[in-house]
Write an enzyme that holds these catalytic residues in place. Structure first.
Site, PDB file in Angstrom:
ATOM      1  N   GLU A 186      55.169  55.353 -17.965  1.00 10.42           N
ATOM      2  CA  GLU A 186      55.419  56.246 -16.836  1.00 10.42           C
ATOM      3  C   GLU A 186      56.717  55.874 -16.151  1.00 10.42           C
ATOM      4  O   GLU A 186      57.258  54.789 -16.372  1.00 10.42           O
ATOM      5  CB  GLU A 186      54.236  56.298 -15.859  1.00 10.42           C
ATOM      6  CG  GLU A 186      53.647  55.022 -15.420  1.00 10.42           C
ATOM      7  CD  GLU A 186      52.375  55.195 -14.572  1.00 10.42           C
ATOM      8  OE1 GLU A 186      52.324  54.489 -13.571  1.00 10.42           O
ATOM      9  OE2 GLU A 186      51.463  55.994 -14.889  1.00 10.42           O
ATOM     10  N   GLU A 219      47.630  60.310  -4.191  1.00 13.33           N
ATOM     11  CA  GLU A 219      46.230  60.725  -4.113  1.00 13.33           C
ATOM     12  C   GLU A 219      45.995  61.533  -2.852  1.00 13.33           C
ATOM     13  O   GLU A 219      46.827  61.569  -1.965  1.00 13.33           O
ATOM     14  CB  GLU A 219      45.290  59.515  -4.148  1.00 13.33           C
ATOM     15  CG  GLU A 219      45.466  58.567  -2.991  1.00 13.33           C
ATOM     16  CD  GLU A 219      44.453  57.420  -3.018  1.00 13.33           C
ATOM     17  OE1 GLU A 219      43.862  57.162  -4.077  1.00 13.33           O
ATOM     18  OE2 GLU A 219      44.244  56.809  -1.969  1.00 13.33           O
ATOM     19  N   GLY A 251      48.804  42.616 -15.740  1.00 14.80           N
ATOM     20  CA  GLY A 251      50.250  42.645 -15.930  1.00 14.80           C
ATOM     21  C   GLY A 251      50.693  42.338 -17.353  1.00 14.80           C
ATOM     22  O   GLY A 251      51.875  42.391 -17.666  1.00 14.80           O
ATOM     23  N   HIS A 255      47.390  45.820  -0.653  1.00 12.15           N
ATOM     24  CA  HIS A 255      47.333  47.266  -0.860  1.00 12.15           C
ATOM     25  C   HIS A 255      46.613  47.999   0.268  1.00 12.15           C
ATOM     26  O   HIS A 255      46.108  49.091   0.087  1.00 12.15           O
ATOM     27  CB  HIS A 255      46.689  47.606  -2.214  1.00 12.15           C
ATOM     28  CG  HIS A 255      47.432  46.997  -3.362  1.00 12.15           C
ATOM     29  ND1 HIS A 255      48.669  47.441  -3.753  1.00 12.15           N
ATOM     30  CD2 HIS A 255      47.135  45.953  -4.163  1.00 12.15           C
ATOM     31  CE1 HIS A 255      49.094  46.702  -4.764  1.00 12.15           C
ATOM     32  NE2 HIS A 255      48.185  45.786  -5.019  1.00 12.15           N
ATOM     33  N   GLU A 283      48.855  61.699   0.000  1.00 16.19           N
ATOM     34  CA  GLU A 283      49.688  60.506  -0.024  1.00 16.19           C
ATOM     35  C   GLU A 283      50.723  60.630  -1.143  1.00 16.19           C
ATOM     36  O   GLU A 283      50.405  61.060  -2.251  1.00 16.19           O
ATOM     37  CB  GLU A 283      48.822  59.268  -0.281  1.00 16.19           C
ATOM     38  CG  GLU A 283      47.782  59.043   0.809  1.00 16.19           C
ATOM     39  CD  GLU A 283      47.116  57.678   0.742  1.00 16.19           C
ATOM     40  OE1 GLU A 283      46.675  57.196   1.799  1.00 16.19           O
ATOM     41  OE2 GLU A 283      47.027  57.093  -0.363  1.00 16.19           O
ATOM     42  N   ASN A 300      43.329  62.021   0.321  1.00 16.68           N
ATOM     43  CA  ASN A 300      42.185  61.505   1.054  1.00 16.68           C
ATOM     44  C   ASN A 300      41.503  62.671   1.756  1.00 16.68           C
ATOM     45  O   ASN A 300      42.091  63.306   2.623  1.00 16.68           O
ATOM     46  CB  ASN A 300      42.622  60.451   2.061  1.00 16.68           C
ATOM     47  CG  ASN A 300      43.106  59.202   1.363  1.00 16.68           C
ATOM     48  OD1 ASN A 300      42.470  58.706   0.448  1.00 16.68           O
ATOM     49  ND2 ASN A 300      44.257  58.715   1.763  1.00 16.68           N
ATOM     50  N   ARG A 320      39.400  63.237   4.091  1.00 14.43           N
ATOM     51  CA  ARG A 320      38.697  62.745   5.284  1.00 14.43           C
ATOM     52  C   ARG A 320      39.720  62.462   6.380  1.00 14.43           C
ATOM     53  O   ARG A 320      40.919  62.588   6.165  1.00 14.43           O
ATOM     54  CB  ARG A 320      37.979  61.444   4.938  1.00 14.43           C
ATOM     55  CG  ARG A 320      38.962  60.425   4.356  1.00 14.43           C
ATOM     56  CD  ARG A 320      38.372  59.046   4.210  1.00 14.43           C
ATOM     57  NE  ARG A 320      39.208  58.189   3.403  1.00 14.43           N
ATOM     58  CZ  ARG A 320      40.262  57.511   3.814  1.00 14.43           C
ATOM     59  NH1 ARG A 320      40.657  57.609   5.074  1.00 14.43           N
ATOM     60  NH2 ARG A 320      40.958  56.752   3.009  1.00 14.43           N
TER      61      ARG A 320
END
Lengths: 70, 446
Positions: free
Chosen positions: B200, B288, B165, B235, B275, B290, B292
């Protein structure tokens, strides 16, 4: 004075102090590993490491004394 | 169709896959570590073999031993489940080289989506929004201000060499950006010996919403709507539901169509999930993919009536999807909670022996669970020991059924997150759909 007590069941991943070391309150002493999570345990008060009760790789239970500090 | 499938996983997902294989008349091969010798999934499979020691590196990640067992048992295919080897491109490739079908996308696609930068590039090329940002160092505060104007405030200023941070700050306007640029550059220099900053867009109070995809090898790709999985700790997801209590139908369709377009662009096959982070104005940004089956796939099964494991197996065997986007309907509301063996306040793991286990029963209550009474939860694997899924005609009814089920759920001997789940489900903010990623820190662990 104040001993370092395990707060969860798991294995001892790393011991980062030696017997005879002087440690400060808040200093990291041992890292436990359990269920893919590493938990760092720190000294609650300053003192000298009298005895380390565990070795790396040992399995410990919640409540076990890991390090004696005086 | 395959005659025999090896399941390269453990716990509830291994049981889940065995169940579908049985319904499809496919024989199953389980693998187990020394710590899992007496596990449920070992008993339920047609054959079971010891794969290695208790640590995952010795057992469930031991590619060589797994492939040996597959060859010895003449398995046609391997289902990797989630986690472990499920997103390992090398494993997928070695399966193919050994003449065994890997139930998942191609090794090339797994590798491409496994790289954050590559995945971001692929999505941008396919026209899917990604979190706006620049990845090169900013030369001057003026450059930062120009970029901030074009992407819109608030923005997140970050130190390239940063961590913990330090050198990271959210800024809301030109004036504070100018000040923050100078001070963070200095701090980054002091701490890391490198003052490079990049920036960003800051997605404030986001939700985590994902789109389930299915794609066969003939080029047919469909989306099975969204799952909202915003409620997380460390998370990791804790509560998942579908439909999202937040999104409107138009945004769901927009996200679904974007996900299908991107999946086609990368030649995606089998089940996969995109996601997204969604801001308070329903702008969505790719996070991202996934490649699977997901832990929370039952939520989608409940509202669509599909068996996603069956669909995965059929796709891997070369079959076409038996439905199209327009022929699919969703109905009702489903909620899943993950049962973790952990302290409900600190989230520290709590392995040990389960002395009592009483599971709630009911018409719309589903369990995916890997443990029984008197089983020992070992410290070697993920703390998730099961999932509880409910379905209602609408969200209100689903919440009611879940609350009732949680009140009857009884685990003793180890600590579990059941008390936390009860708190979440009874919280006014959950009822009103105020489910952002900061839910637990904001409303529960204050």
């Amino acid at each position: 004075m104040s001993n370092l007590i395990s707060n969860m069941a798991g294995s001892v991943w790393k011991i980062v102090v030696k017997e005879g070391d002087t440690v400060q309150s808040g200093q990291e002493l041992i890292i436990l590993e359990s269920m893919k999570m590493e938990i760092s345990l720190s000294a609650e008060s300053s003192g000298v490491v009298k005895e380390i009760k565990v070795s790396e790789g040992d399995f410990v239970n919640e409540g076990d004394v890991l390090v004696e500090i005086e | 169709m395959f005659k025999k499938i090896l399941i390269a996983n453990r716990g509830e997902i291994a049981r889940r896959i065995i169940r579908t294989c049985k319904a499809m008349n496919i024989k199953t091969v389980a693998i187990y570590s020394e710590a899992d010798e007496n596990s449920f999934h070992v008993l339920e499979a047609d054959q079971a073999f010891l794969v290695g020691g208790p640590r995952v590196s010795e057992s469930y990640l031991n590619i060589e031993n797994i492939l040996k067992i597959a060859a010895k048992t003449k398995a046609d295919a391997i289902h990797p489940g989630y986690g472990l080897l499920s997103e390992n491109a090398v494993f997928a490739e070695k399966c193919e080289q050994s003449g065994i079908t890997f139930i998942g996308p191609s090794p090339e696609v797994i590798a491409r989506m496994g790289s954050k930068i590559e995945a971001r590039k692929a999505m941008e090329e396919a026209g899917v929004p990604v979190v706006p940002g620049i990845t090169h160092p900013l030369s001057h505060a003026n450059e930062a201000m120009n970029i901030a104007s074009s992407m819109g405030y608030p923005v997140m200023l970050k130190a390239s060499a940063g961590g913990g941070g330090i050198g990271m700050q959210v800024v809301h306007d030109h004036e504070s950006l100018q000040k923050a640029f100078a001070s963070n550059q200095k701090r980054a220099n002091d701490f890391f010996g490198d003052g490079a900053l990049y920036m960003e867009k800051c997605i404030e109070n986001p939700r985590h919403i994902e789109i389930q995809l299915l794609a066969d090898k003939k080029g047919n790709t469909v989306y099975l709507w969204e799952r909202e999985c915003s409620i997380q700790r460390r998370h990791q997801k804790v509560v998942e539901e579908a439909p999202s209590p937040f999104l409107d139908e138009a945004t769901v369709i927009k996200m679904g169509e974007a996900a299908v377009k991107a999946a086609k662009a990368i030649n995606y096959t089998n089940a996969g999930t995109m996601e997204f982070l969604v801001d308070s104005n329903m702008n969505f940004y790719f996070l991202e993919m996934n490649t699977r089956l997901q832990v929370e796939h039952p939520v989608t099964e409940e509202i669509t009536g599909l068996d996603l494991v069956e669909e995965q197996i059929k796709i891997a065997a070369g079959e076409s999807l038996s439905f199209t986007q327009s022929s699919m309907k969703r109905e009702g509301h489903a909620i899943e909670v993950r049962i973790y063996a952990e302290d409900p306040k600190t989230f520290f793991p709590s392995p040990g022996k389960i002395t009592t286990l009483t599971l709630p029963e009911g018409k719309n209550v589903r369990h995916e669970i890997a443990v029984r009474e008197n089983d020992t939860v070992t410290p070697f694997y993920d703390p998730m020991i099961g999932k509880l899924i409910v379905k209602g005609k609408d969200r209100q009814e689903a919440i009611q059924i879940m609350q009732q089920a949680l009140s009857e759920y009884n685990i003793a001997g180890i600590k579990s997150n059941i008390p936390l789940l009860r708190e979440v489900l009874s919280h006014q903010a959950f009822h009103s759909g105020d489910t952002t990623t900061s839910f637990i820190s904001r409303y529960i662990n204050q």
